[in-house]
Design a protein around this motif. Structure first.
Motif, short mmCIF file in Angstrom:
data_model
loop_
_atom_site.label_atom_id
_atom_site.label_comp_id
_atom_site.label_asym_id
_atom_site.label_seq_id
_atom_site.Cartn_x
_atom_site.Cartn_y
_atom_site.Cartn_z
N SER A 229 9.58 -1.85 -11.54
CA SER A 229 8.30 -1.33 -12.02
C SER A 229 7.13 -1.99 -11.29
N LEU A 230 7.30 -3.23 -10.88
CA LEU A 230 6.25 -3.88 -10.09
C LEU A 230 6.07 -3.18 -8.74
N ALA A 231 7.15 -2.60 -8.22
CA ALA A 231 7.03 -1.86 -6.96
C ALA A 231 6.06 -0.70 -7.12
N LEU A 232 6.05 -0.06 -8.28
CA LEU A 232 5.10 1.02 -8.54
C LEU A 232 3.67 0.50 -8.45
N CYS A 233 3.46 -0.72 -8.92
CA CYS A 233 2.11 -1.30 -8.91
C CYS A 233 1.63 -1.56 -7.49
N PHE A 234 2.55 -1.93 -6.58
CA PHE A 234 2.16 -2.10 -5.18
C PHE A 234 1.68 -0.77 -4.59
N VAL A 235 2.37 0.32 -4.93
CA VAL A 235 1.96 1.64 -4.45
C VAL A 235 0.61 2.02 -5.05
N ASP A 236 0.44 1.76 -6.34
CA ASP A 236 -0.84 2.04 -6.99
C ASP A 236 -1.98 1.26 -6.33
N LEU A 237 -1.69 0.02 -5.97
CA LEU A 237 -2.71 -0.82 -5.33
C LEU A 237 -3.11 -0.23 -3.98
N ALA A 238 -2.13 0.21 -3.21
CA ALA A 238 -2.42 0.82 -1.90
C ALA A 238 -3.24 2.09 -2.07
N ASN A 239 -2.89 2.91 -3.06
CA ASN A 239 -3.63 4.15 -3.29
C ASN A 239 -5.07 3.87 -3.70
N ALA A 240 -5.26 2.83 -4.51
CA ALA A 240 -6.62 2.45 -4.90
C ALA A 240 -7.41 1.97 -3.68
N TYR A 241 -6.78 1.16 -2.86
CA TYR A 241 -7.42 0.64 -1.65
C TYR A 241 -7.81 1.79 -0.71
N ASN A 242 -6.90 2.75 -0.53
CA ASN A 242 -7.18 3.89 0.32
C ASN A 242 -8.34 4.72 -0.21
N ARG A 243 -8.46 4.79 -1.53
CA ARG A 243 -9.58 5.53 -2.11
C ARG A 243 -10.89 4.78 -1.88
N THR A 244 -10.84 3.45 -1.96
CA THR A 244 -12.04 2.65 -1.72
C THR A 244 -12.45 2.69 -0.25
N TYR A 245 -11.45 2.63 0.63
CA TYR A 245 -11.70 2.61 2.08
C TYR A 245 -10.92 3.75 2.75
N VAL A 251 -3.29 -0.97 7.58
CA VAL A 251 -2.55 -2.23 7.53
C VAL A 251 -2.25 -2.65 6.10
N PHE A 252 -3.24 -2.58 5.23
CA PHE A 252 -3.03 -3.01 3.84
C PHE A 252 -2.05 -2.07 3.13
N ALA A 253 -2.19 -0.77 3.33
CA ALA A 253 -1.29 0.19 2.69
C ALA A 253 0.15 -0.04 3.11
N LEU A 254 0.36 -0.31 4.40
CA LEU A 254 1.72 -0.59 4.88
C LEU A 254 2.26 -1.89 4.30
N ALA A 270 6.73 4.99 -2.42
CA ALA A 270 6.48 4.00 -1.37
C ALA A 270 6.89 4.55 -0.01
N LEU A 271 8.00 5.28 0.03
CA LEU A 271 8.45 5.89 1.28
C LEU A 271 7.42 6.90 1.79
N ILE A 272 6.89 7.70 0.86
CA ILE A 272 5.87 8.68 1.24
C ILE A 272 4.59 7.98 1.68
N LEU A 273 4.19 6.93 0.96
CA LEU A 273 3.00 6.16 1.34
C LEU A 273 3.15 5.61 2.74
N ARG A 274 4.29 5.03 3.06
CA ARG A 274 4.51 4.47 4.39
C ARG A 274 4.42 5.55 5.47
N THR A 275 5.08 6.68 5.22
CA THR A 275 5.10 7.75 6.21
C THR A 275 3.72 8.37 6.39
N GLU A 276 3.01 8.61 5.29
CA GLU A 276 1.67 9.20 5.39
C GLU A 276 0.70 8.25 6.08
N THR A 277 0.89 6.95 5.88
CA THR A 277 0.04 5.97 6.56
C THR A 277 0.31 5.98 8.06
N HIS A 278 1.58 6.04 8.43
CA HIS A 278 1.93 6.14 9.84
C HIS A 278 1.38 7.42 10.46
#
Length: 340
Positions: A229-245, A251-254, A270-278
């Motif tokens: 469940s903490l892994a979900l929070c890492f993805v949420d954090l990246a999505n929040a960061y991407n919305r802010t910036y 780099v941070f999202a990856l 997380a797999l989709i986040l990584r691929t979409e960031t790339h």
């Protein structure tokens, strides 16, 4: 001269979104939990993400107060209601039932000899994916408005379970999060908070977007443990960061995606986040550069792997129709084992 240097530093730091103390601190806090360097708390992890998005301005004291109120309300229900369940895990089941009542059922409350009716949470059909405002996915928004969605509602359920000293397991479906429990009388069952019923797995399969491979590979319908469940929070954090910036360099999202995948290698978000960031990084490169060609090869591998796992994209309008079907076809999908 110093003035121009200051402007340049500001652009480099914040224009690309490479450094923000709130997000860095949030990442470290969740990472410390994942590494067992500090006590695990799903509530702390979730609110840390939300506070980073609000840049330290979230009133966590007030949010915690409301969560404690709900937890106390659950305890009062447990104390004053006789549960018609007599297996050895009765005390745990009574907690699940109390949380469900607080979140999904209108509950009478006696105050000074007057009976008040506590209103349950309701599904907010406005901006259900947080496209307009990411905060619509937040637990803090849910507890302040009593309106939420399939992200905030199961998150709050899990938080309340932990406040009561028990566990609740998050599970994923396309564009969706729900709750799973395992009890002695029937084994595993599902709790769907957006409509307040206990659906069979057939409802999840009825979406048409859950491939058998996706279940076998653990990307959907898997009960996530606390660590996962903490892994979900890492993805949420990246999505929040991407919305802010929105123009950041990825780099941070990856960093967040890779940490999530360390914990839960087949976490589809997380797999989709990584691929979409790339993909975003690839689009900013000259197609003739060697780095661009290498990244394209990597992208094709990542998309191929996601498809191989069984992931299929579910259109948002179909998702909403599927969600509503649980109410319109309740008798078809409700789990009869739970004795309704």
């Amino acid at each position: 001269m110093k003035y121009y240097i200051a402007i340049f530093v500001f652009i480099v730091t914040f224009g690309k979104g490479q450094s923000n103390q709130f997000y860095d601190d949030a990442f470290q806090a969740i990472d410390n939990m994942a590494a067992q360097k500090q006590p695990y708390s799903f509530k702390t992890a979730v609110l840390t993400v939300e506070n980073a998005y609000y840049q330290g301005k979230l009133d966590t004291v007030e949010v915690n107060r409301k969560i404690r109120f709900m937890a106390n309300f659950c305890n009062q229900i447990i104390k004053n209601r006789e549960l018609t369940y007599h297996e050895k895990d009765r005390s745990e089941v009574s907690k699940y039932a109390a949380i469900f009542s607080v979140m999904c059922q209108e509950t009478p409350v006696i105050v000074n000899n007057d009976t008040l009716h506590y209103k349950p949470f309701s599904y907010d059909f406005e901006d259900v994916f947080g496209h307009g405002d990411l905060a619509n996915l937040f637990v803090s928004k849910l507890v302040n408005t009593q309106k939420g969605n399939c992200n905030s509602m199961p998150y709050l359920y899990k938080i309340l379970a932990e406040e009561l000293g028990t566990e609740a397991y998050l599970a994923l479906a396309p564009n969706h999060v729900y709750i799973k429990h395992n009890i002695k009388s029937i084994g595993w069952y599902n709790t769907e908070l957006t409509s307040g019923i206990f659906p069979q797995d057939s409802w999840l399969m009825a979406s048409g977007f859950i491939h058998l491979d996706a279940i076998q590979n653990g990307i959907y319908m898997k009960a996530l443990n606390n660590h996962e469940s903490l892994a979900l929070c890492f993805v949420d954090l990246a999505n929040a960061y991407n919305r802010t910036y929105p123009e950041n360099d990825g780099v941070f999202a990856l960093k967040c995606a890779n940490k999530a995948l360390e914990i839960y290698p087949n976490l589809i978000t997380a797999l989709i986040l990584r691929t979409e960031t790339h993909k975003s990084q690839y689009r900013k490169l000259n197609p003739e550069e060697a780095k661009s060609k290498d990244l394209l090869v990597q992208l094709n591998k990542e998309y191929g792997y996601i498809h191989k796992l069984g992931y299929r994209n579910m259109p948002q309008d179909m998702y909403l129709d599927w969600l509503v079907s649980l109410k319109t076809e309740r008798s078809k999908y409700e789990d009869k084992r739970l004795g309704h």
